[in-house]
Scaffold this motif. Structure first.
Motif, mmCIF file in Angstrom:
data_model
loop_
_atom_site.group_PDB
_atom_site.id
_atom_site.type_symbol
_atom_site.label_atom_id
_atom_site.label_comp_id
_atom_site.label_asym_id
_atom_site.label_seq_id
_atom_site.Cartn_x
_atom_site.Cartn_y
_atom_site.Cartn_z
ATOM 1 N N ILE A 281 -2.877 -3.165 -3.812
ATOM 2 C CA ILE A 281 -2.100 -3.132 -5.057
ATOM 3 C C ILE A 281 -1.152 -1.942 -5.046
ATOM 4 C CG2 ILE A 281 -2.243 -2.767 -7.551
ATOM 5 C CD1 ILE A 281 -4.842 -4.341 -7.534
ATOM 6 N N ALA A 282 -1.687 -0.780 -4.686
ATOM 7 C CA ALA A 282 -0.866 0.435 -4.674
ATOM 8 C C ALA A 282 0.268 0.330 -3.658
ATOM 9 C CB ALA A 282 -1.758 1.640 -4.366
ATOM 10 N N VAL A 283 -0.016 -0.210 -2.477
ATOM 11 C CA VAL A 283 1.009 -0.311 -1.434
ATOM 12 C C VAL A 283 2.101 -1.296 -1.842
ATOM 13 C CG1 VAL A 283 1.439 -1.036 0.944
ATOM 14 C CG2 VAL A 283 -0.568 0.351 0.411
ATOM 15 N N VAL A 284 1.703 -2.486 -2.324
ATOM 16 C CA VAL A 284 2.684 -3.494 -2.735
ATOM 17 C C VAL A 284 3.525 -2.985 -3.901
ATOM 18 C CG1 VAL A 284 2.946 -5.799 -3.728
ATOM 19 C CG2 VAL A 284 1.323 -5.423 -1.872
ATOM 20 N N LEU A 285 2.889 -2.335 -4.858
ATOM 21 C CA LEU A 285 3.614 -1.831 -6.026
ATOM 22 C C LEU A 285 4.642 -0.781 -5.621
ATOM 23 C CD1 LEU A 285 1.933 -0.990 -9.432
ATOM 24 C CD2 LEU A 285 3.808 0.376 -8.562
ATOM 25 N N ARG A 286 4.221 0.155 -4.790
ATOM 26 C CA ARG A 286 5.141 1.235 -4.406
ATOM 27 C C ARG A 286 6.324 0.708 -3.606
ATOM 28 N NH1 ARG A 286 2.894 6.275 -0.971
ATOM 29 N NH2 ARG A 286 2.594 4.602 0.553
ATOM 30 N N LEU A 287 6.054 -0.213 -2.675
ATOM 31 C CA LEU A 287 7.147 -0.743 -1.866
ATOM 32 C C LEU A 287 8.075 -1.629 -2.689
ATOM 33 C CD1 LEU A 287 8.365 -0.841 0.945
ATOM 34 C CD2 LEU A 287 6.936 -2.831 1.428
ATOM 35 N N THR A 288 7.519 -2.419 -3.614
ATOM 36 C CA THR A 288 8.347 -3.247 -4.478
ATOM 37 C C THR A 288 9.243 -2.387 -5.352
ATOM 38 O OG1 THR A 288 6.621 -4.948 -4.534
ATOM 39 C CG2 THR A 288 8.321 -5.070 -6.226
ATOM 40 N N ARG A 289 8.702 -1.314 -5.874
ATOM 41 C CA ARG A 289 9.491 -0.411 -6.725
ATOM 42 C C ARG A 289 10.655 0.199 -5.950
ATOM 43 N NH1 ARG A 289 9.848 5.008 -7.500
ATOM 44 N NH2 ARG A 289 10.391 5.721 -9.613
ATOM 45 N N SER A 290 10.370 0.753 -4.764
ATOM 46 C CA SER A 290 11.437 1.397 -3.992
ATOM 47 C C SER A 290 12.479 0.388 -3.525
ATOM 48 C CB SER A 290 10.834 2.121 -2.788
ATOM 49 O OG SER A 290 10.157 1.218 -1.938
ATOM 50 N N SER A 291 12.040 -0.802 -3.141
ATOM 51 C CA SER A 291 12.983 -1.826 -2.696
ATOM 52 C C SER A 291 13.838 -2.330 -3.856
ATOM 53 C CB SER A 291 12.218 -2.981 -2.052
ATOM 54 O OG SER A 291 13.092 -3.960 -1.555
ATOM 55 N N MET A 292 13.234 -2.488 -5.025
ATOM 56 C CA MET A 292 13.977 -2.942 -6.198
ATOM 57 C C MET A 292 14.995 -1.909 -6.652
ATOM 58 S SD MET A 292 13.478 -5.964 -7.648
ATOM 59 C CE MET A 292 13.766 -5.660 -9.392
ATOM 60 N N ILE A 293 14.633 -0.632 -6.597
ATOM 61 C CA ILE A 293 15.577 0.423 -6.982
ATOM 62 C C ILE A 293 16.811 0.378 -6.091
ATOM 63 C CG2 ILE A 293 15.911 2.926 -7.010
ATOM 64 C CD1 ILE A 293 13.042 3.223 -7.971
ATOM 65 N N GLU A 294 16.610 0.154 -4.808
ATOM 66 C CA GLU A 294 17.732 0.089 -3.880
ATOM 67 C C GLU A 294 18.587 -1.151 -4.127
ATOM 68 O OE1 GLU A 294 18.485 -0.137 0.966
ATOM 69 O OE2 GLU A 294 16.483 0.298 0.150
#
Length: 306
Positions: free
Chosen positions: A185-198
């Motif tokens: 959950i933590a890994v998917v959330l963090r990567l989704t957040r950073s990818s979405m910001i970009e």
């Protein structure tokens, strides 16, 4: 696309051979004698030597490996040193339980990580983002066995809502799956957040908004879909790690899966069982990575495979 899949499957064959060589050598170099361990401290040298001959451990290492490959090509992974049952049958009986808990854990990780990652990217810097980032840090830092014990204490012992261990009903699956999913959950959330910001800063997102499209259409169809490619990569890796890392969760929750079977085999020096389990996990990684590569072409039409 079919040619690509066939080519990847053919490439995976030598990869599995390399894995089998490494595993075979590591098992052979491991200190301890399986025959002596099986017979116990009171066994005589004659009985230990007879058992080693029976199990084929007295043969040269190269001969043992060639015999292993010949049997593997015929679908025979050997017999367990402990149960004397075919390794393939033992793994096939334990594999569905491990696969079940890994699939449910990944569904939980995606159901929580993807939407929260998108929300925190849209509301970057808000209190929701700050709280979520702290939760992500806790999820990545907390060991799986500790989260499992906490879940048992609160939801099984204190509240009595769910069973502490075992199988039999869907309720037995909830706690181990949730415990196994915390890191993902933590890994998917963090990567989704950073990818979405970009992605939200790209020109095509601003163009979509300038056309007057609804915000959810811009976020879901234009931003989230384009941000999923790196997420798909990490999801594939995480699913393979869930399968291989379920041993701790299965031990804590007494779940009859492959992970607990491997732990028992390691302590018993059950080399055929360990080799078979590692080869099965390696094959699963290869298949998952193949599925991830195919999903790339579905998510991004610009990707073409010759």
């Amino acid at each position: 696309m079919i040619a690509f899949v066939v080519r990847r499957l053919l490439i995976s064959i030598p990869l599995l051979v390399v894995v089998s060589v490494v595993v075979f050598l590591l098992m052979s170099l491991t200190p301890g004698d399986p025959a002596a361990l099986m017979l116990g401290p009171d066994a005589t040298q004659e009985s230990i030597a007879a058992l080693r001959t029976q199990m084929g451990l007295d043969r040269p290492l190269a001969e043992q490996y060639v015999l292993f490959l010949v049997n593997l090509a015929q679908g025979d992974l050997g017999r367990s040193f402990v149960t004397h049952l075919p390794v393939g049958g033992e793994l096939l009986r334990a594999w569905p339980a491990t696969f079940q808990i890994a699939v449910v854990a990944m569904i939980i990780a995606l159901a929580i990580g993807l939407p929260l990652g998108a929300i925190t990217a849209i509301r970057r810097g808000s209190w929701v983002d700050q709280v979520t980032r702290i939760a992500v840090l806790v999820g990545i830092s907390m060991p799986i066995f500790w989260s499992g014990l906490l879940l048992i204490y609160f939801f099984a012992v204190q509240l009595g809502w769910l069973p502490t261990s075992g199988t039999g009903t869907p309720a037995h699956l909830i706690l181990p799956a949730v415990s196994l999913s915390t890191f993902s959950i933590a890994v998917v959330l963090r990567l989704t957040r950073s990818s979405m910001i970009e992605v939200l800063q790209e020109d095509y997102v601003r163009t979509a908004r300038s056309k007057g499209l609804r915000e959810w259409v811009v976020v879901v169809r234009h931003a989230l879909m384009n941000a999923l490619i790196p997420v798909v990569t990490i999801v594939g890796l995480q699913f393979g790690q869930l399968l291989s890392g379920a041993a701790i969760t299965e031990t804590v929750f007494n779940w009859p899966g492959m992970g607990r079977l491997v732990v028992t085999a390691v302590f018993a020096r059950d080399y055929p069982m360990i080799r078979g389990a590692i080869l099965l996990i390696a094959a699963t990684f290869i298949i998952v990575n193949l599925i991830v590569d195919v999903l790339y072409a579905v998510l991004d039409p610009r990707i073409r495979y010759a």
